[in-house]
Structures are given as C-alpha cells and as structure tokens.
Design a protein around this motif. Structure first.
Motif, short mmCIF file in Angstrom:
data_model
loop_
_atom_site.label_atom_id
_atom_site.label_comp_id
_atom_site.label_asym_id
_atom_site.label_seq_id
_atom_site.Cartn_x
_atom_site.Cartn_y
_atom_site.Cartn_z
N HIS A 271 -5.41 7.07 9.16
CA HIS A 271 -6.73 7.22 9.77
C HIS A 271 -7.87 7.02 8.78
O HIS A 271 -9.01 6.87 9.16
N ARG A 272 -7.54 7.04 7.49
CA ARG A 272 -8.54 6.82 6.44
C ARG A 272 -8.91 5.35 6.30
O ARG A 272 -9.86 5.02 5.60
N ASN A 273 -8.12 4.45 6.93
CA ASN A 273 -8.35 3.03 6.77
C ASN A 273 -9.79 2.65 7.06
O ASN A 273 -10.28 2.89 8.16
N PHE A 274 -10.45 2.07 6.09
CA PHE A 274 -11.82 1.54 6.18
C PHE A 274 -12.90 2.61 6.31
O PHE A 274 -14.07 2.29 6.39
N GLY A 275 -12.52 3.90 6.34
CA GLY A 275 -13.53 4.94 6.30
C GLY A 275 -13.94 5.19 4.86
O GLY A 275 -13.25 4.81 3.92
N ILE A 276 -15.09 5.84 4.68
CA ILE A 276 -15.52 6.20 3.32
C ILE A 276 -14.94 7.57 2.98
O ILE A 276 -15.01 8.50 3.78
N VAL A 277 -14.31 7.67 1.80
CA VAL A 277 -13.78 8.95 1.33
C VAL A 277 -14.64 9.40 0.16
O VAL A 277 -14.78 8.68 -0.83
N ASN A 330 4.49 3.77 5.48
CA ASN A 330 5.88 3.31 5.37
C ASN A 330 6.27 3.38 3.89
O ASN A 330 5.77 2.62 3.07
N PRO A 331 7.18 4.34 3.53
CA PRO A 331 7.50 4.53 2.11
C PRO A 331 8.10 3.27 1.47
O PRO A 331 7.93 3.05 0.27
N VAL A 332 8.78 2.44 2.26
CA VAL A 332 9.38 1.22 1.70
C VAL A 332 8.28 0.27 1.24
O VAL A 332 8.32 -0.28 0.13
N ILE A 333 7.25 0.09 2.10
CA ILE A 333 6.14 -0.79 1.74
C ILE A 333 5.31 -0.17 0.62
O ILE A 333 4.88 -0.84 -0.31
N ALA A 334 5.12 1.16 0.70
CA ALA A 334 4.35 1.84 -0.34
C ALA A 334 4.97 1.58 -1.72
O ALA A 334 4.27 1.42 -2.71
N LYS A 335 6.31 1.53 -1.76
CA LYS A 335 6.98 1.34 -3.04
C LYS A 335 7.12 -0.13 -3.41
O LYS A 335 7.01 -0.51 -4.57
N SER A 336 7.38 -1.02 -2.41
CA SER A 336 7.64 -2.42 -2.75
C SER A 336 6.36 -3.23 -2.84
O SER A 336 6.30 -4.22 -3.56
N ASP A 337 5.31 -2.83 -2.11
CA ASP A 337 4.08 -3.62 -2.13
C ASP A 337 2.98 -2.81 -2.80
O ASP A 337 2.84 -2.80 -4.00
N CYS A 338 2.19 -2.11 -2.04
CA CYS A 338 1.20 -1.24 -2.67
C CYS A 338 0.84 -0.10 -1.74
O CYS A 338 1.11 -0.13 -0.54
N LEU A 339 0.23 0.95 -2.33
CA LEU A 339 -0.13 2.15 -1.57
C LEU A 339 -1.35 1.90 -0.71
O LEU A 339 -1.37 2.22 0.47
N PHE A 340 -2.38 1.35 -1.33
CA PHE A 340 -3.60 1.00 -0.60
C PHE A 340 -4.49 0.14 -1.49
O PHE A 340 -4.23 -0.02 -2.68
N TYR A 341 -5.51 -0.42 -0.87
CA TYR A 341 -6.56 -1.15 -1.59
C TYR A 341 -7.83 -0.32 -1.52
O TYR A 341 -8.01 0.46 -0.58
N ALA A 342 -8.72 -0.50 -2.49
CA ALA A 342 -9.97 0.26 -2.46
C ALA A 342 -11.12 -0.50 -3.10
O ALA A 342 -10.92 -1.29 -4.04
N VAL A 343 -12.30 -0.28 -2.54
CA VAL A 343 -13.56 -0.76 -3.15
C VAL A 343 -14.50 0.44 -3.20
O VAL A 343 -14.20 1.51 -2.65
N LYS A 344 -15.66 0.28 -3.84
CA LYS A 344 -16.68 1.32 -3.77
C LYS A 344 -17.14 1.45 -2.32
O LYS A 344 -17.01 0.51 -1.53
N ALA A 345 -17.72 2.59 -2.00
CA ALA A 345 -18.20 2.82 -0.63
C ALA A 345 -19.17 1.73 -0.20
O ALA A 345 -19.28 1.41 0.98
N THR A 346 -19.87 1.12 -1.16
CA THR A 346 -20.83 0.05 -0.86
C THR A 346 -20.16 -1.28 -0.54
O THR A 346 -20.82 -2.23 -0.14
#
Ligand SMILES: [Zn+2]
Length: 351
Positions: A271-277, A330-346
């Motif tokens: 649910h955090r996808n594309f939201g600002i944290v 998906n723990p398989v993707i988290a381990k084989s690809d990546c956990l997430f991508y991130a940019v600054k809130a801007t």
C-alpha cells in the motif's frame, strides 16, 4: 529478398489483419495457435503512418496480449497502421500458460535488445528490431505487468513531451532512468519515442482493463505525441535507487517481527507504493545484522544506505521523505530482484 527477411521468416510468424477465426475465442486459444514470436499488422485509416506496440516480452505478463486479443476480435480500424510484436510466445506457452517469465535455460528477452544479440533470445530481439526499422513507427510502447499488485506506471530513458504524452494514455506516473540494460525502451535512442507501460499485477483485472483502454486510446487518436492532447498530468520520477537485499539475508512479511528474520515488513507494505513516506513513519523492522544486509544502488553504483534508511529501536525509517515503488511482498522477488525503488518525495533522485 534480403538476408534479414530470410532469417526473420524463420524466427517470427506474421499475421496481417487477422480475422476472429484466426484469433480463437479466448486469449488462451490464441496462445495455443501461436507457434513463434509473432508480428501482427493492422492497416489503419492513414496508411502513411505506423505506431508500434510490443508485449509479452515476459511470458508471465499477459495484460498486453489479453488487450490485443480483445481489440483484434472487435475488428477496430485504427487511425494509423499498427504493428504489434509478441515477444515471449515460447515461455508463455509452457504449461500452465502465462506462468514463465522466460525459458528455463533462456535469457530475459527484455535484456537482449543490444549487441551482441547472443542466443535464441538475442536472435528474436534482433529480428524484432529489424521489424521496427522496416516499419519506421512514429512511436513504440512496450506493455508489461508488475510482479506485485501495485498501481500502473511507465518507464522511459527520456523525459520530453512525447514520452509524457504516451505515458498519459495509460497512467500519470513516469519513471525516467539513465540505466541501460538492453531493454526495448532504449529504442528511444533511435529518435522514436518509446515508453514501457507497467499495467499493474499480472493477476489483476484492473491491469487487463487498463491495457485494453490504453490500447484503444493509442490506436484511435490522430495524435498521441502532443502533451496538449494528454489524458493526465504526468508526475516524473527521476533515476530511482534500487534497494536490494543481501543474498544470504532473510525476510518475513508479518505484523510483528518473529525475531528470526533479518528484515520484517508488514504484509500490507504494498500500500506504500507511490505514496510519500516521511522520516517519522516506520517501514518495518531490522534484525541484529542491521542495515548491512541492504544495498542502495543508483545508476549501477553502490551508495551509502544510511542516507536512504535509518534505524531507531529496531525499526527502519526513511532518512528523508521518500517515494517508494515496486515494493513487493513476494519474498522470492524481494531476494532475486529488489525490495523496492525510491526517489525523493519531490521525484528527484536521492543520489
Ligand atoms: Zn516485464
């Protein structure tokens, strides 16, 4: 006949203005009838122009093929000629259909659109590029699904009005990356505006519907490259960092850490996808090994993880306000690809 045509004739199949009888009643029936990566031509009202769309480069990402099947069955006459390229027919046909990204011993087709075009996937990529050069499309889309559920977004290597206008046919988020991996979207370098569309999850009806509605817009408008005609305002996110998990590290998705994993995310982290944290919002829990199990990678360079995430009382917080996306549960993707991508809130790069 030149040599390219001769070799493409063996590598690719061709369908011109296919009739409903050719297509079968369902996408699965159509897939059954496809024997090779396939090129579909549909003649448009204006025969002097062509738009191209690739899809199924990954055999387990069916939204684009579902959309195309539905659109072809409806027998639309597009505004301009349409060239469709169905890449990963071989992996898609491995039972159960649409479950394999690539052949078991094969390569990721969407990493093969560059020299030296090695192996079977390299040959298919080269043949697809030859079709594009022959058709000289005014633009190119490459339609995919994401691995998680998450919302749709677009990816490109260029951020100008044409790329934003293409994006706006499907979504209001465009990720611009300077990474070069041999993906089809790098065709932008040939002065043909090219955008990758990630429609959302492969199992998600919303993704299939978006792929169809976007295709209808793409094929029916006289102009898809001017921002004045754009559907939405597009937010551009530049050069995201990839956050990766060390190969030996363990991850759990739980409401509370069990104490056994190096990293724990809540099950609803998607649910955090594309939201600002913001820096005071915890993302999850880190084990005894600390942030050393995570790596932040920007433009192929490893960066200091502590400028992205901080730890306080065993919990992980962003070091600054960030926008994260492609978060997977998906723990398989988290381990084989990546956990997430991130940019600054801007939307600017963190590094
Ligand atoms: Zn894909």
């Amino acid at each position: 006949m030149d040599t390219v045509t001769v070799s493409n004739a063996n590598l690719l199949d061709y369908l011109n203005d296919p009739s409903p009888r050719t297509l079968g009643r369902s996408p699965l029936e159509w897939l059954d009838r496809l024997n090779k990566p396939t090129v579909v031509h549909v003649a448009g009202r204006d025969r002097s122009r062509t738009r191209a769309m690739a899809t199924l480069l990954h055999g387990n990402e069916p939204s684009g093929l579902f959309a195309l099947h539905r659109w072809l069955l409806e027998q639309h006459t597009p505004e301009v000629n349409m060239l469709f390229l169905l890449g990963g027919v071989y992996p898609a046909k491995i039972p159960p259909a649409f479950s394999s990204r690539q052949l078991p011993e094969g390569r990721d087709l969407n990493r093969c659109f560059k020299e030296p075009f090695e192996g079977e996937e390299g040959a298919i990529a080269k043949a697809m590029l030859a079709e594009l050069r022959k058709a000289q499309p005014e633009c190119l889309l490459d339609v995919h699904n994401t691995s998680g559920t998450g919302p749709a977004f677009a990816v490109s290597i260029t951020n100008d009005a044409a790329h934003q206008a293409l994006t706006s046919l499907y979504t209001d988020r465009l990720i611009m990356t300077d990474l070069r991996l041999g993906a089809l979207m790098e065709y932008s370098e040939q002065e043909v505006p090219t955008v990758t569309i990630e429609c959302g999850g492969a199992q998600d009806d919303h993704a299939h519907q978006l792929a169809y509605e976007g295709l209808v817009r793409y094929a029916s408008r006289s102009d898809v490259l001017s921002l004045e005609k754009a559907e939405w305002n597009v937010a551009v996110l530049r050069n995201p960092i990839r956050v990766e998990l060390a190969p030996e590290a363990t991850i759990e998705y739980r409401l509370e850490p069990s104490g056994h994993a190096d990293l724990t995310f809540p099950p609803d982290i998607e649910h955090r996808n594309f939201g600002i944290v913001s820096p005071d919002e915890p993302l999850g829990w880190i084990g005894k090994k600390g942030l050393g199990i995570l790596t932040a990678i920007s433009h192929n360079r490893t960066e200091n993880m502590e400028q992205v995430l901080r730890v306080k009382d065993g919990q992980i917080y962003p070091a600054q306000a960030i926008k994260a996306f492609m978060i997977t549960t998906n723990p398989v993707i988290a381990k084989s690809d990546c956990l997430f991508y991130a940019v600054k809130a801007t939307g600017e790069p963190i590094f």
